[in-house]
Design a protein around this motif. Sequence first.
Motif, PDB file in Angstrom:
ATOM      1  N   PRO A 196     -57.238 -17.186  95.794  1.00  0.00           N
ATOM      2  CA  PRO A 196     -56.131 -17.478  96.714  1.00  0.00           C
ATOM      3  C   PRO A 196     -56.508 -17.331  98.188  1.00  0.00           C
ATOM      4  O   PRO A 196     -55.954 -18.033  99.036  1.00  0.00           O
ATOM      5  CB  PRO A 196     -55.061 -16.455  96.313  1.00  0.00           C
ATOM      6  N   TYR A 253     -57.945 -20.642  99.262  1.00  0.00           N
ATOM      7  CA  TYR A 253     -56.840 -21.604  99.280  1.00  0.00           C
ATOM      8  C   TYR A 253     -56.010 -21.407 100.540  1.00  0.00           C
ATOM      9  O   TYR A 253     -55.704 -22.359 101.273  1.00  0.00           O
ATOM     10  CB  TYR A 253     -55.984 -21.401  98.030  1.00  0.00           C
ATOM     11  N   GLY A 295     -50.148 -27.205  91.434  1.00  0.00           N
ATOM     12  CA  GLY A 295     -49.323 -26.001  91.348  1.00  0.00           C
ATOM     13  C   GLY A 295     -47.854 -26.244  91.579  1.00  0.00           C
ATOM     14  O   GLY A 295     -47.015 -25.419  91.194  1.00  0.00           O
ATOM     15  N   TRP A 349     -46.022 -22.732  93.830  1.00  0.00           N
ATOM     16  CA  TRP A 349     -47.344 -22.204  94.176  1.00  0.00           C
ATOM     17  C   TRP A 349     -47.849 -22.755  95.502  1.00  0.00           C
ATOM     18  O   TRP A 349     -48.945 -22.405  95.942  1.00  0.00           O
ATOM     19  CB  TRP A 349     -48.345 -22.531  93.061  1.00  0.00           C
ATOM     20  N   ARG A 393     -49.693 -20.668  98.277  1.00  0.00           N
ATOM     21  CA  ARG A 393     -50.058 -19.372  97.694  1.00  0.00           C
ATOM     22  C   ARG A 393     -51.419 -19.412  97.011  1.00  0.00           C
ATOM     23  O   ARG A 393     -52.234 -18.518  97.186  1.00  0.00           O
ATOM     24  CB  ARG A 393     -48.985 -18.934  96.686  1.00  0.00           C
ATOM     25  N   GLY A 394     -51.659 -20.434  96.209  1.00  0.00           N
ATOM     26  CA  GLY A 394     -52.921 -20.517  95.494  1.00  0.00           C
ATOM     27  C   GLY A 394     -52.891 -21.655  94.491  1.00  0.00           C
ATOM     28  O   GLY A 394     -51.841 -22.231  94.198  1.00  0.00           O
ATOM     29  N   TYR A 395     -54.067 -21.964  93.960  1.00  0.00           N
ATOM     30  CA  TYR A 395     -54.168 -23.042  92.982  1.00  0.00           C
ATOM     31  C   TYR A 395     -53.574 -22.598  91.655  1.00  0.00           C
ATOM     32  O   TYR A 395     -53.764 -21.454  91.199  1.00  0.00           O
ATOM     33  CB  TYR A 395     -55.630 -23.437  92.776  1.00  0.00           C
ATOM     34  N   PHE A 396     -52.846 -23.508  91.013  1.00  0.00           N
ATOM     35  CA  PHE A 396     -52.294 -23.241  89.692  1.00  0.00           C
ATOM     36  C   PHE A 396     -52.295 -24.555  88.918  1.00  0.00           C
ATOM     37  O   PHE A 396     -51.890 -25.591  89.455  1.00  0.00           O
ATOM     38  CB  PHE A 396     -50.862 -22.696  89.790  1.00  0.00           C
ATOM     39  N   PRO A 397     -52.762 -24.547  87.663  1.00  0.00           N
ATOM     40  CA  PRO A 397     -52.809 -25.801  86.884  1.00  0.00           C
ATOM     41  C   PRO A 397     -51.424 -26.414  86.712  1.00  0.00           C
ATOM     42  O   PRO A 397     -50.409 -25.705  86.721  1.00  0.00           O
ATOM     43  CB  PRO A 397     -53.401 -25.355  85.538  1.00  0.00           C
ATOM     44  N   ASP A 398     -51.403 -27.693  86.540  1.00  0.00           N
ATOM     45  CA  ASP A 398     -50.142 -28.420  86.391  1.00  0.00           C
ATOM     46  C   ASP A 398     -49.455 -28.012  85.091  1.00  0.00           C
ATOM     47  O   ASP A 398     -50.031 -28.110  84.009  1.00  0.00           O
ATOM     48  CB  ASP A 398     -50.416 -29.926  86.392  1.00  0.00           C
ATOM     49  N   SER A 399     -48.221 -27.556  85.204  1.00  0.00           N
ATOM     50  CA  SER A 399     -47.449 -27.189  84.010  1.00  0.00           C
ATOM     51  C   SER A 399     -46.192 -28.034  83.864  1.00  0.00           C
ATOM     52  O   SER A 399     -45.407 -27.825  82.939  1.00  0.00           O
ATOM     53  CB  SER A 399     -47.049 -25.703  84.075  1.00  0.00           C
ATOM     54  N   SER A 414     -41.498 -27.531  83.614  1.00  0.00           N
ATOM     55  CA  SER A 414     -42.209 -26.588  82.754  1.00  0.00           C
ATOM     56  C   SER A 414     -41.558 -26.520  81.381  1.00  0.00           C
ATOM     57  O   SER A 414     -40.375 -26.857  81.210  1.00  0.00           O
ATOM     58  CB  SER A 414     -42.210 -25.199  83.396  1.00  0.00           C
TER      59      SER A 414
END
Length: 673
Positions: free
Chosen positions: A425, A428, A535, A539, A542-548, A564
């Motif tokens: 993060p 990022y 993200g 997100w 804030r930071g990388y997050f995989p696509d949900s 989600s």
Amino acid sequence: MLKSILSANTLETTTKTHESLTDHVDSRQGQKSGQRMEADLETAQTARNLPKGSALRGFVIFAATWVTCSVFVGMNLMRGWVPWDDGLLAQCAERVLQGQLPHRDFTDVYTGGLSFLYAASFRILGTNLDSIRWTLLLFTIFWIAAIYFLAKEVFTDWIAAGITLLAVAWSVPNYPAGLPSWYNLFFATFGAVCLFVWLKKPSAWWLFGAGICGGLSFLIKSIALFYIAAVLLVFLFVEQTRSQTVRKKTPAYTAFLCTFLFATIAALAFLIRGQLGLPEIVHYFLPAAAIARLLVRGEFSGSSLGGSSVAASTDSGSSSERFHFLGRMIWPFFTGFAAPLLLFLLPYIHAHALGALFNGVFVLPAKRILAVAIRQPPLIAFLPAIALFIAIVLGFYLKDQARRIWTLLFFAVLAFVFMRAFLFPSSYQAIWKAAHGLIPITVLAGTAAIIHYGRDRRSVRDYAQERVFILIALSAFCSLVQFPYAASIYFCYIAPLGFLAAALVIGLFRDPPRILLSLVVVTGILFGAVVMLPGGLFWLGRGYFPDSANHKISLPRAGNIRISAISAETYSNVIPFVRQHARGNTILAGPDCPEIYFLGGFRNPTPTMYEVFEDRASYPSRIQETIRANDINVVVVNLAAIDSYEYVRPLRAIASTEFKFSSRVGKFEVWWK
């Protein structure tokens, strides 16, 4: 009749501009300054003439950019949601479709124009969430072309394409809900297009068009007043720069200008007084103050900052003549601004509901400022932006081998930080914060550049200073969209204008470090499209997050929205459950869950969309009265309300006394008799 409001002389050719500027070169600068000016002129002429010799190539680049950006937005159009945002937009539109008026019959959080727009989209495309997003896509497609046009007015096709890709990557795809702030961005961009064209082809109709953009933007959301303020400052700047000779003393006009600027800055300070910390001063107050200082300096410097191509090249004359010239710009603009507003007022005049409209447009937003707020990050968050600024400045100063070495070092650091952004993060946020601090730095650099070129009189690119001023003024004032709720997505509502302004400011200086700047743009595009986007909203920053966001709600009104798995399951279950126990079509749901009404096709017996704007003291009694008066037998309590969390307990207490049974479905608690 409008054409007679504003008259201007035909623009000089590039050759005459060069000859005029050469005549004004200060003799103290000598031959070296003259050579620099020749180099600047050659660069400007080359950039200007390239499209004429390769019109087909230019069209292909534009078409490829336009299609690529439009497809990219379209691919992400149904991705992600904030339930109470989408629910608000949809329920307001549906109530308009049923014949209700915003602010009179229900609480519209915004001006009301967007509710009418989406009501029309429901009638044409169907009553579901998809219709809202298709409408947003339509406006976005035109906006993409506008961004390209603004960039192409100054730069070559490839540079314009890069700026457009960057603007799109940091905007709509990150949160493609049809919220009003996107439309404020769109109409501010369309207004900038009108002003850019007006600089080259002075006509009252272009000012009228810029005014219409402001009026339509205001009908979407009242923060369009910041756009109006920025355009008025543009007019003051153009009036100042219209003379190519030393101005006569005009004390009356000077007093007016200083008073207007003081009132503008004072109003801004009053607006943000509740968040008057150092970060807010830097983000909101400092850019506006820098622009005001530029205008004051231009008024007292004794000469114009630069030759304007809009006005005649004569002395400014008396105060009355200056007021007259200013009025010829203001009247068509405000005529355009007023036109859509008057049409919007007609149903309210007919319904004798102007008081309700005024309360909803001007009083309710004041409550929102007091009720919901997120502060700007601390000043230490500016460090990445300052570091990027220093890196670019060094790129300008270093030459030849030193510049190549510096560019390689910069590339290595940038590549390292970018790759780490997927895992850490801190990396990022370093890239995010470098962009987030862009606007204050750009505005300060832009005002300094205008002063510099005004003093040296070497701005050989036609309309360069006016274009820069338009974009830094719009960036400075429209960035107030982040006040008082400076969530990460609110930066995306202004980032494209900030990127354009930064590009134009850099374009004022000669011999730019092209490779280094290209690295910045490419990294920004990739970061927005590959790192930020997956993200989603929660997100962002804030930071990388995989696509949900890859699940759909199994309800017809939800359309093809992808969210989600947990959220999709909750809404797919709670709506049928409520429908199973409800007698009739009327239920009560809250706090802050208008999506329950829309997704289930239920009637909302209250005018409320968000409880945070309701009076807490009288809330319990009003809820009890609503339940009994409408014979409601189902109440849905949103246990995860954020802004209206203080209303959860009293609603649960009422439900527990009025109803016998309850069941938990995800974040909702359903009560029934």
